[in-house]
Design a protein around this motif. Structure first.
Motif, PDB file in Angstrom:
ATOM      1  N   LEU A  29      37.677  37.908  34.099  1.00  0.00           N
ATOM      2  CA  LEU A  29      36.433  37.139  34.023  1.00  0.00           C
ATOM      3  C   LEU A  29      35.333  37.726  34.899  1.00  0.00           C
ATOM      4  O   LEU A  29      34.257  37.140  35.016  1.00  0.00           O
ATOM      5  CB  LEU A  29      36.695  35.678  34.407  1.00  0.00           C
ATOM      6  N   GLY A  30      35.618  38.870  35.531  1.00  0.00           N
ATOM      7  CA  GLY A  30      34.569  39.575  36.257  1.00  0.00           C
ATOM      8  C   GLY A  30      34.504  39.352  37.747  1.00  0.00           C
ATOM      9  O   GLY A  30      33.570  39.834  38.405  1.00  0.00           O
ATOM     10  N   SER A  31      35.465  38.648  38.329  1.00  0.00           N
ATOM     11  CA  SER A  31      35.461  38.439  39.778  1.00  0.00           C
ATOM     12  C   SER A  31      35.808  39.734  40.501  1.00  0.00           C
ATOM     13  O   SER A  31      36.642  40.515  40.031  1.00  0.00           O
ATOM     14  CB  SER A  31      36.477  37.359  40.171  1.00  0.00           C
ATOM     15  N   THR A  32      35.194  39.954  41.643  1.00  0.00           N
ATOM     16  CA  THR A  32      35.524  41.119  42.457  1.00  0.00           C
ATOM     17  C   THR A  32      36.784  40.834  43.267  1.00  0.00           C
ATOM     18  O   THR A  32      37.186  39.676  43.447  1.00  0.00           O
ATOM     19  CB  THR A  32      34.382  41.448  43.424  1.00  0.00           C
ATOM     20  N   GLN A  33      37.387  41.899  43.774  1.00  0.00           N
ATOM     21  CA  GLN A  33      38.561  41.712  44.618  1.00  0.00           C
ATOM     22  C   GLN A  33      38.209  40.930  45.880  1.00  0.00           C
ATOM     23  O   GLN A  33      39.014  40.138  46.371  1.00  0.00           O
ATOM     24  CB  GLN A  33      39.178  43.061  44.970  1.00  0.00           C
ATOM     25  N   ALA A  34      37.006  41.136  46.394  1.00  0.00           N
ATOM     26  CA  ALA A  34      36.569  40.398  47.582  1.00  0.00           C
ATOM     27  C   ALA A  34      36.485  38.901  47.283  1.00  0.00           C
ATOM     28  O   ALA A  34      36.903  38.061  48.098  1.00  0.00           O
ATOM     29  CB  ALA A  34      35.226  40.922  48.062  1.00  0.00           C
ATOM     30  N   GLN A  35      35.949  38.555  46.117  1.00  0.00           N
ATOM     31  CA  GLN A  35      35.857  37.147  45.732  1.00  0.00           C
ATOM     32  C   GLN A  35      37.244  36.535  45.565  1.00  0.00           C
ATOM     33  O   GLN A  35      37.507  35.408  45.999  1.00  0.00           O
ATOM     34  CB  GLN A  35      35.070  37.019  44.430  1.00  0.00           C
ATOM     35  N   LEU A  36      38.137  37.285  44.932  1.00  0.00           N
ATOM     36  CA  LEU A  36      39.494  36.792  44.716  1.00  0.00           C
ATOM     37  C   LEU A  36      40.226  36.602  46.037  1.00  0.00           C
ATOM     38  O   LEU A  36      40.978  35.635  46.209  1.00  0.00           O
ATOM     39  CB  LEU A  36      40.262  37.759  43.814  1.00  0.00           C
ATOM     40  N   ALA A  37      40.010  37.522  46.969  1.00  0.00           N
ATOM     41  CA  ALA A  37      40.644  37.408  48.280  1.00  0.00           C
ATOM     42  C   ALA A  37      40.194  36.128  48.981  1.00  0.00           C
ATOM     43  O   ALA A  37      41.000  35.403  49.580  1.00  0.00           O
ATOM     44  CB  ALA A  37      40.304  38.631  49.127  1.00  0.00           C
ATOM     45  N   LEU A  38      38.902  35.832  48.886  1.00  0.00           N
ATOM     46  CA  LEU A  38      38.366  34.616  49.498  1.00  0.00           C
ATOM     47  C   LEU A  38      38.956  33.374  48.843  1.00  0.00           C
ATOM     48  O   LEU A  38      39.353  32.418  49.522  1.00  0.00           O
ATOM     49  CB  LEU A  38      36.839  34.616  49.371  1.00  0.00           C
TER      50      LEU A  38
END
Length: 212
Positions: free
Chosen positions: A170-179
């Protein structure tokens, strides 16, 4: 609905739906989950419940259908599984019923065959199978070879791995997913690599690129 060019029909059923203590609550959860898919993937007929534990949808092409069925599996509540039968051909309106137009055509016939095949495979040595394709064409083998690999990878994922894969698609970055997960970005990267998610994301990108 125009029968040309060929369309892709999907039949979905809830695996072991009768074993759930609160069937109505289960239905609500799945409808909410599939609503997320409908908001992400354009459909000629969005995923919607029909009768009993069955849902149906219609898409303009196979690429959209493959994306929709992948997302649909990933958004399901933990512990819930569905089977997906994908057919391709014509979709024609033959009358009207209580819930709207009555549809028929080869897309629905082959989708029904496909979900029956998925069900048969689920109770064989290919017990990880949840999705099957039937267009009664030479491309069937190629599509099902992809689906076999996809289903086995997704089936082996734990809930976090599925969430991370969904986020990537869905386009989330790894940084966003980590958060979101409360873990480090390095842990996200390792999980995506270890779970096979990177292969699924790359495959989805190739399919989308080829469809353009």
């Amino acid at each position: 609905m125009d029968s040309s060019p060929p369309l892709t029909a999907v039949i979905i059923d809830i695996s072991k739906s009768r074993s759930h203590a609160d069937r109505a609550a289960l239905q609500r959860e799945i409808e909410t989950a599939f609503g997320r898919v409908n908001s992400e993937v354009p459909a000629l007929q969005p995923i919607a419940p029909t009768v009993s534990d069955e849902f149906q949808a219609v898409y303009a092409d196979l690429a959209l259908t493959l994306r929709a069925t992948l997302l649909a599996r990933l958004v399901l509540p933990e512990g819930i599984e569905c089977r997906f039968g994908i057919g391709r051909g014509d979709v024609v309106i033959v009358g009207s019923g209580v819930v709207g137009a009555v549809q028929d055509g080869s897309a629905w016939w082959t989708a029904r065959k496909a979900i029956d095949e998925a069900r048969q495979h689920q109770y064989s040595k290919l017990g990880f199978v949840r999705t099957w394709y039937n267009a009664e064409s030479p491309e069937d083998a190629l599509v099902n070879a992809y689906l076999l690999a996809r289903d086995q990878i997704v089936g082996g994922m734990n809930p976090r791995a599925r969430r991370l894969l969904l986020g990537q698609l869905l386009g989330s970055t790894q940084a966003q997913l980590a958060l979101d997960e409360g873990i480090s970005q390095s842990a996200v990267s390792q999980n995506l690599s270890r779970s096979g998610a990177n292969a699924i994301v790359a495959g989805a990108a190739l399919i989308a690129k080829d469809a353009r």
